[in-house]
Scaffold this motif. Structure first.
Motif, PDB file in Angstrom:
ATOM      1  N   TYR A   1       0.779  -1.298   0.208  1.00  0.00           N
ATOM      2  CA  TYR A   1       0.160   0.041   0.035  1.00  0.00           C
ATOM      3  C   TYR A   1       0.840   1.319   0.062  1.00  0.00           C
ATOM      4  O   TYR A   1       1.496   1.440   1.004  1.00  0.00           O
ATOM      5  CB  TYR A   1      -0.743  -0.101   1.183  1.00  0.00           C
ATOM      6  N   VAL A   2       0.828   1.963  -0.890  1.00  0.00           N
ATOM      7  CA  VAL A   2       1.742   3.316  -1.390  1.00  0.00           C
ATOM      8  C   VAL A   2       2.843   2.541  -2.240  1.00  0.00           C
ATOM      9  O   VAL A   2       3.712   2.050  -1.682  1.00  0.00           O
ATOM     10  CB  VAL A   2       2.181   3.894  -0.118  1.00  0.00           C
ATOM     11  N   SER A   3       2.964   3.133  -3.497  1.00  0.00           N
ATOM     12  CA  SER A   3       3.953   2.574  -4.542  1.00  0.00           C
ATOM     13  C   SER A   3       5.239   3.390  -3.911  1.00  0.00           C
ATOM     14  O   SER A   3       5.267   4.473  -3.612  1.00  0.00           O
ATOM     15  CB  SER A   3       3.648   3.129  -5.822  1.00  0.00           C
ATOM     16  N   PRO A   4       6.432   2.499  -3.868  1.00  0.00           N
ATOM     17  CA  PRO A   4       7.527   3.465  -3.948  1.00  0.00           C
ATOM     18  C   PRO A   4       7.829   4.192  -5.286  1.00  0.00           C
ATOM     19  O   PRO A   4       7.146   3.924  -6.280  1.00  0.00           O
ATOM     20  CB  PRO A   4       8.643   2.313  -3.849  1.00  0.00           C
ATOM     21  N   SER A   5       8.746   5.205  -5.156  1.00  0.00           N
ATOM     22  CA  SER A   5       8.880   5.886  -6.349  1.00  0.00           C
ATOM     23  C   SER A   5       9.747   5.465  -7.375  1.00  0.00           C
ATOM     24  O   SER A   5      10.401   5.644  -8.126  1.00  0.00           O
ATOM     25  CB  SER A   5       9.660   7.245  -5.867  1.00  0.00           C
TER      26      SER A   5
ATOM     27  N   ALA B   1       3.883  17.928   1.392  1.00  0.00           N
ATOM     28  CA  ALA B   1       3.581  19.119   0.279  1.00  0.00           C
ATOM     29  C   ALA B   1       2.156  18.487  -0.338  1.00  0.00           C
ATOM     30  O   ALA B   1       1.297  19.421  -0.648  1.00  0.00           O
ATOM     31  CB  ALA B   1       4.497  18.705  -1.017  1.00  0.00           C
ATOM     32  N   LEU B   2       1.854  17.224  -0.457  1.00  0.00           N
ATOM     33  CA  LEU B   2       0.466  16.713  -0.926  1.00  0.00           C
ATOM     34  C   LEU B   2      -0.743  17.060   0.340  1.00  0.00           C
ATOM     35  O   LEU B   2      -1.804  17.644  -0.307  1.00  0.00           O
ATOM     36  CB  LEU B   2       0.496  15.268  -0.928  1.00  0.00           C
ATOM     37  N   GLU B   3      -0.279  17.169   1.393  1.00  0.00           N
ATOM     38  CA  GLU B   3      -1.434  17.701   2.526  1.00  0.00           C
ATOM     39  C   GLU B   3      -1.621  19.199   2.183  1.00  0.00           C
ATOM     40  O   GLU B   3      -2.694  19.760   2.276  1.00  0.00           O
ATOM     41  CB  GLU B   3      -0.771  17.362   3.844  1.00  0.00           C
ATOM     42  N   ALA B   4      -0.357  19.876   2.277  1.00  0.00           N
ATOM     43  CA  ALA B   4      -0.498  21.535   1.669  1.00  0.00           C
ATOM     44  C   ALA B   4      -1.464  21.706   0.441  1.00  0.00           C
ATOM     45  O   ALA B   4      -2.046  22.461   0.632  1.00  0.00           O
ATOM     46  CB  ALA B   4       0.881  21.937   1.658  1.00  0.00           C
ATOM     47  N   MET B   5      -1.082  20.637  -0.379  1.00  0.00           N
ATOM     48  CA  MET B   5      -2.197  20.832  -1.643  1.00  0.00           C
ATOM     49  C   MET B   5      -3.373  20.595  -1.427  1.00  0.00           C
ATOM     50  O   MET B   5      -4.521  21.342  -1.938  1.00  0.00           O
ATOM     51  CB  MET B   5      -1.577  20.061  -2.782  1.00  0.00           C
ATOM     52  N   LEU B   6      -3.716  19.512  -0.595  1.00  0.00           N
ATOM     53  CA  LEU B   6      -5.123  19.435  -0.409  1.00  0.00           C
ATOM     54  C   LEU B   6      -5.861  20.346   0.602  1.00  0.00           C
ATOM     55  O   LEU B   6      -6.961  20.383   0.727  1.00  0.00           O
ATOM     56  CB  LEU B   6      -5.084  17.930   0.366  1.00  0.00           C
TER      57      LEU B   6
ATOM     58  N   SER C   1       8.566  17.281  -5.714  1.00  0.00           N
ATOM     59  CA  SER C   1       7.047  17.319  -4.873  1.00  0.00           C
ATOM     60  C   SER C   1       5.952  16.653  -5.608  1.00  0.00           C
ATOM     61  O   SER C   1       5.799  16.629  -6.902  1.00  0.00           O
ATOM     62  CB  SER C   1       6.873  18.880  -4.903  1.00  0.00           C
ATOM     63  N   LEU C   2       5.036  16.114  -4.866  1.00  0.00           N
ATOM     64  CA  LEU C   2       3.770  15.555  -5.239  1.00  0.00           C
ATOM     65  C   LEU C   2       2.726  16.479  -5.928  1.00  0.00           C
ATOM     66  O   LEU C   2       2.542  15.955  -7.067  1.00  0.00           O
ATOM     67  CB  LEU C   2       3.255  14.636  -4.032  1.00  0.00           C
TER      68      LEU C   2
ATOM     69  N   ALA D   1       0.345  17.012 -11.060  1.00  0.00           N
ATOM     70  CA  ALA D   1      -0.240  18.105 -12.197  1.00  0.00           C
ATOM     71  C   ALA D   1       0.733  17.990 -13.468  1.00  0.00           C
ATOM     72  O   ALA D   1       0.388  18.179 -14.478  1.00  0.00           O
ATOM     73  CB  ALA D   1      -0.220  19.408 -11.904  1.00  0.00           C
ATOM     74  N   GLN D   2       2.007  17.162 -13.412  1.00  0.00           N
ATOM     75  CA  GLN D   2       2.797  17.129 -14.322  1.00  0.00           C
ATOM     76  C   GLN D   2       3.483  18.320 -14.865  1.00  0.00           C
ATOM     77  O   GLN D   2       3.446  18.455 -16.298  1.00  0.00           O
ATOM     78  CB  GLN D   2       2.323  16.351 -15.599  1.00  0.00           C
ATOM     79  N   GLN D   3       3.489  19.253 -14.079  1.00  0.00           N
ATOM     80  CA  GLN D   3       3.900  20.802 -14.349  1.00  0.00           C
ATOM     81  C   GLN D   3       4.577  21.579 -13.078  1.00  0.00           C
ATOM     82  O   GLN D   3       4.090  20.911 -12.116  1.00  0.00           O
ATOM     83  CB  GLN D   3       2.759  21.356 -15.071  1.00  0.00           C
ATOM     84  N   SER D   4       5.268  22.368 -13.366  1.00  0.00           N
ATOM     85  CA  SER D   4       5.811  23.281 -12.051  1.00  0.00           C
ATOM     86  C   SER D   4       4.728  24.119 -11.748  1.00  0.00           C
ATOM     87  O   SER D   4       4.851  25.448 -11.863  1.00  0.00           O
ATOM     88  CB  SER D   4       7.057  23.846 -12.888  1.00  0.00           C
ATOM     89  N   MET D   5       4.215  23.725 -10.718  1.00  0.00           N
ATOM     90  CA  MET D   5       3.171  24.700 -10.090  1.00  0.00           C
ATOM     91  C   MET D   5       3.896  25.135  -8.589  1.00  0.00           C
ATOM     92  O   MET D   5       3.545  26.259  -8.326  1.00  0.00           O
ATOM     93  CB  MET D   5       1.938  24.004  -9.544  1.00  0.00           C
ATOM     94  N   VAL D   6       4.585  24.165  -8.092  1.00  0.00           N
ATOM     95  CA  VAL D   6       5.287  24.606  -6.695  1.00  0.00           C
ATOM     96  C   VAL D   6       6.679  24.677  -6.859  1.00  0.00           C
ATOM     97  O   VAL D   6       7.443  23.923  -7.571  1.00  0.00           O
ATOM     98  CB  VAL D   6       5.187  23.289  -5.866  1.00  0.00           C
TER      99      VAL D   6
END
Length: 390
Positions: free
Chosen positions: A117-121, A277-282, A311-312, A317-322
């Motif tokens: 549960y949770v894929s490694p990168s 970073a994911l939590e901040a996005m959410l 960063s997640l 998003a597959q783009q530089s938002m952060v």
């Protein structure tokens, strides 16, 4: 099939959160299920009989793991012996792939069904690991859609279950109400700093983050800084660092936990890369990701990582938002300059918050229920055909 025994092994605080949600969902589907393995306080509260403390597996970096290798080998040997004696219906490794995948492979060879549960990168670096993963698991459960695509391409049984945090966090939150709860002025600019949940992260990032905060406080007379400490030990470590920054004494609120509240209350977030970073996005908050690690670990990692981002939010998003500042680029001055832009450009922040809200919707899938369905199917030897809750 009704599950009676599930062996769970989690690593880090984020794994404990995921594991606790999974356990709750499993108990709804399988009321008499028992749990053993390794878990943190949340999993223990749900009924986990934890053989070792969660911190046993919380080792950061390639070089650091080598130092702790004898202990980790001993722990895995003990878990293997105890799992084989207990004979669970399935063993589920939750994150901590360098540790759990090896245990999963050993138990699978011994005839026990396994899931991760949770894929490694693996999609980012060391892609050849997917062959070993295929030998270790009867099914992979991913939190993000692009991860599932990777496993399908490599013919590994997989289910995209969505992210539990996306289910848990509301699509709308109240910044002003949260500031009131934390005792903050409604109109003052607020920066949340999350330096990480591990001791090594505080060691590598703590002074850099506080020095950047010191610069920002000089530029913004009303700035308030929230620093949630993940554990009592992290609280003590951060407080020791703060003692060297007297100018921050009246500006910093060092919190016990409350990371989510700190992010919701903030105008911008400074954090280490990872689940935060994911939590901040959410939470729909503008952020800067900055990260440092041991020089030897970084030297190895930068030659192996194949993705453009770390960063997640950017990966999803597959783009530089952060903006991302890694290793030598993560200086106090560079961090302060990037955060200054986030704090002063209201329109840019509002646009980014709206984009994060849209991404939030795509990850809401009732993840713990879907993970329970996947684990039940794997234990029964059935195909992974998980129904979308939406």
């Amino acid at each position: 099939m009704t599950l009676q025994r599930v062996y769970l092994v989690a690593g880090e605080l984020s794994g404990d959160i995921l594991g606790a949600g999974l356990m709750r969902a499993l108990k709804v589907r399988h009321p008499h299920v028992e749990f053993r393995g390794i878990g943190g306080p949340r999993m223990i509260a749900e009924g986990m009989q934890s053989r070792f403390p969660l911190e046993t597996l919380s080792v950061m970096g390639l070089v650091e793991v080598i130092k702790h290798l004898p202990e980790l080998v001993s722990v895995r040997r003990t878990l293997r012996r105890e799992a084989l004696a207990w004979q669970p219906d399935i063993m589920v490794g939750i994150d901590a792939p360098d540790f759990t995948l090896g245990l999963e492979r050993q138990l699978r060879r011994a005839g026990i069904k396994t899931a991760h549960y949770v894929s490694p990168s693996v999609w980012a670096w060391r892609q050849g690991r997917v062959k070993g993963i295929a030998q270790s698991v009867d099914g992979m459960l991913t939190l993000l859609p692009f991860e599932a695509d990777f496993y399908r391409e490599h013919q590994v049984p997989v289910a995209f279950v969505g992210h539990p945090l996306a289910d848990e966090l509301p699509l709308e939150n109240d910044r002003l109400a949260t500031r009131q709860v934390l005792g903050l002025e409604p109109d003052a600019p607020v920066l949340a700093i999350l330096p990480g949940s591990r001791s090594n992260e505080i060691r590598f990032l703590g002074r850099t983050f506080l020095s950047a905060a010191e610069q920002l406080c000089q530029r913004h007379a009303m700035l308030r800084v929230l620093i949630p400490a993940a554990t009592a030990q992290r609280h003590a470590e951060i407080q020791t660092l703060l003692d060297d920054y007297p100018a921050l004494a009246s500006r910093v609120h060092l919190l016990d936990g409350q990371a989510r509240e700190a992010m919701v209350a903030s105008d911008a977030v400074l954090l280490a890369s990872g689940t935060a970073a994911l939590e901040a996005m959410l939470c729909h908050r503008a952020m800067l990701v900055a990260y440092k690690m041991a020089p030897a670990t970084h030297w190895i990692a930068k030659r192996m990582v194949k993705t453009q981002w770390v960063s997640l939010p950017n990966l999803i998003a597959q783009q530089s938002m952060v903006p991302e500042l890694i290793q030598e680029a993560a200086t106090p001055n560079a961090i302060a300059n990037q955060l200054d832009e986030l704090l002063t450009d209201h329109d840019a922040r509002s646009e980014l918050e709206a984009r994060f809200a849209a991404l939030h919707k795509t990850l809401q899938r009732d993840a713990s229920r879907r993970a329970t369905e996947a684990i039940t199917a794997i234990a029964a030897g059935q195909p992974l055909e998980i129904q979308d809750a939406r």
